[in-house]
Design an enzyme around this catalytic site. Structure first.
Site, PDB file in Angstrom:
ATOM      1  N   ASP A   8       0.621  -1.099   0.060  1.00 42.87           N
ATOM      2  CA  ASP A   8      -0.158   0.003   0.023  1.00 42.87           C
ATOM      3  C   ASP A   8       0.935   1.287  -0.013  1.00 42.87           C
ATOM      4  OD1 ASP A   8      -2.081   1.792   0.132  1.00 42.87           O
ATOM      5  OD2 ASP A   8      -2.712   1.009   2.044  1.00 42.87           O
ATOM      6  N   ASP A 102      -3.254   2.298  -5.960  1.00 42.03           N
ATOM      7  CA  ASP A 102      -2.006   2.510  -4.969  1.00 42.03           C
ATOM      8  C   ASP A 102      -1.840   1.298  -4.317  1.00 42.03           C
ATOM      9  OD1 ASP A 102      -4.257   3.127  -3.558  1.00 42.03           O
ATOM     10  OD2 ASP A 102      -3.612   4.800  -2.508  1.00 42.03           O
ATOM     11  N   GLU A 103      -2.360   0.144  -4.445  1.00 41.77           N
ATOM     12  CA  GLU A 103      -2.261  -0.975  -3.677  1.00 41.77           C
ATOM     13  C   GLU A 103      -2.589  -2.309  -4.467  1.00 41.77           C
ATOM     14  OE1 GLU A 103      -5.212  -1.655  -0.428  1.00 41.77           O
ATOM     15  OE2 GLU A 103      -6.383   0.017  -1.287  1.00 41.77           O
TER      16      GLU A 103
END
Length: 368
Positions: A8, A102-103
């Site tokens: 993350d 973003d993860e």
């Protein structure tokens, strides 16, 4: 035993802006639309010390942090940086499941570098992201996606946490129910009314009762409380819904105005369905009022919803089920088309929720 890593990126949008603009480093910034209806998409950790967080109205964020700097987002650039992060992932495994920009989950049980410990892989990935991209990421490691996801949030920012199988139940027992993956605010409130505040409390509730109260999600909650999550890291994501929503510059309550906005929303939805080559048979109308209360109404039919002739009549019927007035005006309107979902897959639901935020990021900011 599987080896799952969840990566993350820390305050991703804000961190990219601070990296690219040295004058912003060390300062409280928020990425979002700086307008009367703007919302914080991501806040830097300097801003979070003041209580600023994502999904917060910009106006409130400014009150909490008078020195807050608002930065207009550049989603195209963030996507490019995300791809650079994924290029690093691909040097370790091909089993990568993006959850959002973003993860992502990585299955490193059998990895390209034949590294025996998932911890060493996570440390190396974090180190490369920092060295090559000048950004930080947090990592969670466990034997299943549920625990890896939770672990990545446990020591942010720039943290790493491993939940060993032998310690899983002990960890879950102490975990607040709000921190369970897939349990939102309303579900948590319902659980509180049932006397469920921790994972230990949840494990005391029978499967039948959880299913009775929460439907198919009850099966998931029952398994999660026992550290059970057999879902694979899925590299072949199939979209489950497409939608759009508009936050109005001023609240609306006049019927003719609302119908005009509904018509334009339908037209935009049709364009997005065509762009994504998507077919579904459930239409959902979402309404958010001026007091931020929210309701949805849905209708499912056998015919595919892909044109104005199939969508607009249903949208109007759903709107007839909505009450509004000068004292209870509408702030936001949204429409989405959905396939028949298998709600046992929380991952897909989270992805679809993020996709809508991604689409609305610049044009239609709102309190997501």
């Amino acid at each position: 035993m599987r080896k799952i890593i969840h990566i993350d990126m820390d305050a991703f949008f804000a961190s990219v802006e601070q990296r690219d603009h040295p004058e912003l480093r060390g300062k409280a910034i928020a990425v979002g639309y700086d307008g009367p209806r703007g919302v914080v998409s991501t806040a830097s950790y300097e801003a979070r010390k003041y209580g600023v967080h994502s999904a917060m109205p910009i106006s409130r964020a400014k009150r909490l942090c008078p020195n807050l700097i608002i930065v207009a987002g550049n989603h195209h650039h963030y996507k490019e940086v995300s791809q650079q992060v994924h290029h690093i992932f691909q040097e370790y495994t091909d089993l990568i499941e993006p959850i959002s920009i973003d993860e992502a989950f990585l299955d490193v049980t059998h990895n390209k570098k034949n590294m025996p410990l998932a911890l060493d892989i996570a440390l190396e990935i974090k180190s490369r992201i920092k060295k090559e991209l000048h950004l930080t990421a947090s990592a969670g490691i466990s034997y299943c996606k549920f625990l890896a996801k939770i672990a990545s949030d446990y020591r942010k920012p720039d943290g790493i946490c491993t939940i060993h199988p032998d310690k899983a139940i002990e960890f879950i027992d102490k975990l607040r129910i709000e921190n369970f993956w897939g349990i939102g605010k309303k579900t948590a409130e319902r659980m509180h009314h049932m006397g469920i505040f921790t994972g230990k409390d949840l494990r005391k509730v029978s499967k039948n009762h959880l299913v009775e109260v929460f439907g198919k999600s009850g099966y998931i909650f029952y398994d999660f409380a026992r550290g059970i999550d057999n879902r694979p890291v899925n590299t072949n994501y199939i979209r489950k819904s497409v939608g759009c929503e508009h936050t109005f510059l001023e609240d609306i309550c006049i019927k003719s105005t609302i119908l005009i906005e509904l018509y334009h929303t339908v037209l935009e939805l049709i364009e997005r369905l065509k762009k994504n080559n998507f077919e579904g048979n459930t239409l959902t109308l979402k309404i958010k009022y001026s007091d931020f209360t929210q309701i949805t109404r849905s209708y499912t039919q056998s015919k595919v919803l892909n044109s104005k002739d199939t969508i607009l009549p249903i949208a109007k019927k759903l709107l007839q089920q909505i009450s509004y007035s000068a004292n209870h005006p509408i702030r936001l309107m949204g429409l989405s088309v959905t396939n028949n979902l298998d709600y046992t897959d929380i991952t897909h639901r989270l992805k679809d929720d993020y996709y809508e935020l991604e689409l609305e990021f610049k044009k239609w900011p709102d309190e997501h």
